[in-house]
Scaffold this motif. Structure first.
Motif, PDB file in Angstrom:
ATOM      1  N   TYR A 194       0.884  -1.164   0.000  1.00 53.43           N
ATOM      2  CA  TYR A 194       0.000   0.000   0.000  1.00 53.43           C
ATOM      3  C   TYR A 194       0.920   1.212   0.000  1.00 53.43           C
ATOM      4  N   GLY A 195       0.389   2.374  -0.252  1.00 55.79           N
ATOM      5  CA  GLY A 195       1.232   3.565  -0.187  1.00 55.79           C
ATOM      6  C   GLY A 195       0.892   4.581  -1.249  1.00 55.79           C
ATOM      7  N   ARG A 196       1.738   5.623  -1.304  1.00 58.10           N
ATOM      8  CA  ARG A 196       1.503   6.730  -2.229  1.00 58.10           C
ATOM      9  C   ARG A 196       2.533   6.718  -3.340  1.00 58.10           C
ATOM     10  N   ALA A 197       2.060   6.961  -4.557  1.00 61.41           N
ATOM     11  CA  ALA A 197       2.947   7.019  -5.719  1.00 61.41           C
ATOM     12  C   ALA A 197       4.046   8.045  -5.476  1.00 61.41           C
ATOM     13  N   GLY A 198       5.243   7.712  -5.912  1.00 61.28           N
ATOM     14  CA  GLY A 198       6.349   8.659  -5.838  1.00 61.28           C
ATOM     15  C   GLY A 198       7.046   8.718  -4.494  1.00 61.28           C
ATOM     16  N   THR A 199       6.568   7.949  -3.509  1.00 61.02           N
ATOM     17  CA  THR A 199       7.216   7.932  -2.192  1.00 61.02           C
ATOM     18  C   THR A 199       8.111   6.710  -2.074  1.00 61.02           C
ATOM     19  N   GLY A 200       8.984   6.732  -1.078  1.00 57.68           N
ATOM     20  CA  GLY A 200       9.836   5.566  -0.809  1.00 57.68           C
ATOM     21  C   GLY A 200      11.081   5.562  -1.671  1.00 57.68           C
ATOM     22  N   PRO A 201      11.965   4.564  -1.438  1.00 60.40           N
ATOM     23  CA  PRO A 201      13.219   4.484  -2.191  1.00 60.40           C
ATOM     24  C   PRO A 201      12.971   4.337  -3.696  1.00 60.40           C
ATOM     25  N   VAL A 202      13.884   4.875  -4.491  1.00 61.03           N
ATOM     26  CA  VAL A 202      13.816   4.752  -5.948  1.00 61.03           C
ATOM     27  C   VAL A 202      14.379   3.388  -6.356  1.00 61.03           C
ATOM     28  N   LEU A 203      13.676   2.722  -7.261  1.00 64.98           N
ATOM     29  CA  LEU A 203      14.112   1.416  -7.757  1.00 64.98           C
ATOM     30  C   LEU A 203      15.336   1.574  -8.659  1.00 64.98           C
TER      31      LEU A 203
END
Ligand code: MF3
Ligand code: CO
Ligand code: CO
Length: 269
Positions: A194-203
């Motif tokens: 779950y979560g928001r687009a554009g958040t978190g570490p970049v792949l």
């Protein structure tokens, strides 16, 4: 060829070398072939411990090692999660009955590489609600996989899964997540479903991780039983899960745990 070995991102995510993909492919394929062979072992009257015993034999016959036996005190070659069990169901004398749905989760180690995958099975006749749940959960995994490419973020994966599942009026479990893996079982990052687009570490190319969404027909809350492993839905609603191990490539991802027999979904044959 660039040698990335030992490079960790600022989030502690390992970047693997091109040749490491072959090791993950071999491990993933051993796990997937074992899950292919589980299908005929699932029927009303069968016990989950008999399925697990067959899996343990197949792991040995493949020349692989079970990653779960001895892991934090766990003693089985698989987790088998029936009906409202969300994950980490312990194989036992429980007898499957007509219409039961179950997730079988196997992790093997081959030449030091970990292959982690799970699928749904049905004993006997699949009910209508269970069929929809399994369909949505399977498709949710692939919505997540489609979001895997360099430059996207882990939040994009979670968002793709959550928005799809919730549009079907089902819920995504928050209490368990996917994980980095490679030459270890569980590594950063936590792969949230779950979560928001554009958040978190970049792949980035060379990242290896699982995507393993758990989807409930009812509410998302879970609880762990007194055995300290079995996670169930608090509202006793049905739960389903599918899991693949993937590696990020230059243009997308390689799925290491694809079914060699094309049997990943229980209604495919
Ligand atoms: N295979 C599970 C996962 O997807 C972990 C099982 S750990 C066990 O991460 F000890 F419960 F087997
Ligand atoms: Co996993
Ligand atoms: Co698993």
């Amino acid at each position: 060829m660039d040698d990335f070995k030992g490079r960790l991102t600022k989030d502690g995510i390992r970047i693997h070398n091109p040749e490491d993909f072959a090791g993950m492919h071999r491990a993933g394929q051993v796990a997937a072939r074992i899950l292919d062979a589980v299908a005929p072992l699932v029927f009303p009257g069968q016990t989950t411990e008999a399925i697990d015993a067959a899996i343990e034999r197949m792991v040995t016959e493949a020349g692989a090692t079970s990653a779960t036996i001895g892991y934090r005190g766990y003693q089985h070659a698989s987790c088998i999660s029936v009906n409202h069990v969300v994950c980490h169901g312990i194989p036992g004398p429980k007898v499957l009955k007509d219409g039961d749905i179950l997730n079988v989760d196997v992790t093997v180690i081959v030449d030091g590489w970990f292959g982690d995958t799970s699928r749904m099975y049905v004993a006997g006749k699949l009910g209508r609600k269970a069929e929809r749940l399994i369909e949505v959960t399977h498709d949710a995994l692939f919505k997540g996989i489609e979001a895997v490419r360099p430059g996207n973020t882990f939040g994009d994966i979670g968002c793709a899964i959550q928005s799809f599942v919730e549009a079907q009026r089902m819920s995504v479990v928050r209490d368990f997540c996917g994980h980095g893996l490679g030459q270890v079982f569980h590594a950063p990052p936590n792969v949230l479903h779950y979560g928001r687009a554009g958040t978190g570490p970049v792949l980035e190319e060379g990242m290896f991780f699982t995507i393993e969404p758990m989807v409930n027909l009812g509410r998302p809350e879970t609880k762990v039983l007194a055995d300290d492993w079995t996670a169930v839905t608090r509202d006793k609603s049905l739960s389903a899960q599918f899991e693949h191990s993937v590696g990020v490539t230059a243009t997308g991802c390689e799925i290491f745990t694809l079914s060699p027999a094309g049997k990943f979904h229980p209604t495919w044959d």
